[in-house]
Design an enzyme around this catalytic site. Structure first.
Site, PDB file in Angstrom:
ATOM      1  N   SER A  63      15.166 -73.525 -15.997  1.00 30.87           N
ATOM      2  CA  SER A  63      15.716 -72.417 -16.792  1.00 30.87           C
ATOM      3  C   SER A  63      16.229 -72.939 -18.134  1.00 30.87           C
ATOM      4  O   SER A  63      16.071 -72.283 -19.167  1.00 30.87           O
ATOM      5  CB  SER A  63      16.863 -71.744 -16.034  1.00 30.87           C
TER       6      SER A  63
ATOM      7  N   ARG B 299      12.095 -80.951  -7.799  1.00 25.72           N
ATOM      8  CA  ARG B 299      11.117 -81.273  -8.845  1.00 25.72           C
ATOM      9  C   ARG B 299      10.952 -82.770  -9.023  1.00 25.72           C
ATOM     10  O   ARG B 299       9.877 -83.252  -9.300  1.00 25.72           O
ATOM     11  CB  ARG B 299      11.564 -80.661 -10.183  1.00 25.72           C
TER      12      ARG B 299
ATOM     13  N   LYS C 140      27.616 -74.711 -13.921  1.00 25.76           N
ATOM     14  CA  LYS C 140      26.766 -74.124 -14.968  1.00 25.76           C
ATOM     15  C   LYS C 140      27.425 -72.906 -15.604  1.00 25.76           C
ATOM     16  O   LYS C 140      28.023 -72.094 -14.893  1.00 25.76           O
ATOM     17  CB  LYS C 140      25.423 -73.684 -14.363  1.00 25.76           C
TER      18      LYS C 140
ATOM     19  N   HIS D 138      10.497 -71.011 -10.087  1.00 24.58           N
ATOM     20  CA  HIS D 138      11.182 -70.279  -9.010  1.00 24.58           C
ATOM     21  C   HIS D 138      10.204 -69.314  -8.326  1.00 24.58           C
ATOM     22  O   HIS D 138      10.206 -69.186  -7.105  1.00 24.58           O
ATOM     23  CB  HIS D 138      12.341 -69.447  -9.574  1.00 24.58           C
TER      24      HIS D 138
HETATM   25  P1  ADP Z   1      21.071 -73.994  -9.091  1.00 23.00           P
HETATM   26  O1  ADP Z   1      22.129 -73.716 -10.111  1.00 23.00           O
HETATM   27  O2  ADP Z   1      21.434 -73.575  -7.704  1.00 23.00           O
HETATM   28  O3  ADP Z   1      20.499 -75.389  -9.154  1.00 23.00           O
HETATM   29  P2  ADP Z   1      18.561 -73.056 -10.209  1.00 23.00           P
HETATM   30  O4  ADP Z   1      18.222 -71.667 -10.602  1.00 23.00           O
HETATM   31  O5  ADP Z   1      18.599 -74.060 -11.321  1.00 23.00           O
HETATM   32  O6  ADP Z   1      19.917 -72.935  -9.465  1.00 23.00           O
HETATM   33  O7  ADP Z   1      17.558 -73.574  -9.102  1.00 23.00           O
HETATM   34  C1  ADP Z   1      17.506 -72.997  -7.813  1.00 23.00           C
HETATM   35  C2  ADP Z   1      16.667 -73.906  -6.938  1.00 23.00           C
HETATM   36  O8  ADP Z   1      15.315 -73.866  -7.390  1.00 23.00           O
HETATM   37  C3  ADP Z   1      17.082 -75.382  -6.947  1.00 23.00           C
HETATM   38  O9  ADP Z   1      16.899 -75.919  -5.661  1.00 23.00           O
HETATM   39  C4  ADP Z   1      16.122 -76.013  -7.939  1.00 23.00           C
HETATM   40  O10 ADP Z   1      15.907 -77.381  -7.658  1.00 23.00           O
HETATM   41  C5  ADP Z   1      14.865 -75.186  -7.663  1.00 23.00           C
HETATM   42  N1  ADP Z   1      13.962 -75.138  -8.814  1.00 23.00           N
HETATM   43  C6  ADP Z   1      14.274 -74.825 -10.093  1.00 23.00           C
HETATM   44  N2  ADP Z   1      13.189 -74.889 -10.879  1.00 23.00           N
HETATM   45  C7  ADP Z   1      12.153 -75.258 -10.070  1.00 23.00           C
HETATM   46  C8  ADP Z   1      10.750 -75.528 -10.289  1.00 23.00           C
HETATM   47  N3  ADP Z   1      10.212 -75.472 -11.507  1.00 23.00           N
HETATM   48  N4  ADP Z   1      10.001 -75.871  -9.215  1.00 23.00           N
HETATM   49  C9  ADP Z   1      10.564 -75.980  -7.989  1.00 23.00           C
HETATM   50  N5  ADP Z   1      11.859 -75.764  -7.720  1.00 23.00           N
HETATM   51  C10 ADP Z   1      12.661 -75.405  -8.742  1.00 23.00           C
END
Ligand code: ADP
Length: 165
Positions: A130, A92, A41, A17
């Protein structure tokens, strides 16, 4: 002035992130990192904890055009209420793409003022989620390099309580 909104669960924020935030902060005048409720989630960190973890991470990284807040309702409408023309999401792998395509298309129909912009994950972070961080921390594994240094201990402490075996 172009403002962008980066919505997500951030449970907790990872270096994946953070990489997206760093890249977005170079591209846009202002970036809002917004914690949104995701009905798919169940989060481990409270909303207040997640805001605080991101705030400390952003401060340590020295990004001065990044703000952190918790949002409500539909993310695309919340983005518009902040004056953002852009909504940022990360991709990803193909598995992310299918879901993100569906969301972005739905958002396109819902709101014509906000454009979704995708950032491709940096290869070194493409495995990072996460959920991966939480699973490793739950069993006392090393999460060095996966989350910002300033929040590592807090993530480890919180996850100790969740160890199931
Ligand atoms: P959500 O519940 O909205 O998916 P996340 O916190 O899991 O929230 O992810 C927020 C955004 O960041 C999503 O678009 C996800 O694909 C992206 N994301 C999460 N981890 C990574 C990473 N390692 N690299 C690039 N983008 C990421």
């Amino acid at each position: 002035m172009i403002k962008a909104c980066y919505p997500g669960s951030f449970d907790p924020i990872t270096n994946g992130h953070m990489d997206i935030i760093a890249r977005a902060s170079r591209l846009f005048d202002e970036v809002y990192v917004v914690i949104m409720h995701n009905p798919r989630k169940q989060c481990i960190f409270t909303e207040e904890e997640r805001v605080s973890l991101i705030e400390r991470s952003v401060k340590a990284a020295g990004f001065d055009n990044v703000k952190v807040l918790a949002g409500t309702g539909l993310s695309v409408n919340f983005a518009q209420s902040l004056g953002c023309k852009v909504m940022i999401r990360g991709i990803r792998a193909v598995s992310d793409y299918e879901f993100e395509l569906q969301q972005a298309t739905a958002n396109m129909e819902l709101n014509h003022e906000v454009e979704t912009v995708f950032f491709i994950a940096r290869p070194s972070f493409s495995f990072l989620a996460s959920s991966v961080v939480k699973e490793i921390a739950e069993y006392g594994g090393d999460i060095e390099g996966m989350v910002p240094d300033v929040i590592k201990d807090e993530v480890m402490d919180k996850m100790k309580d969740f160890q199931t075996l």
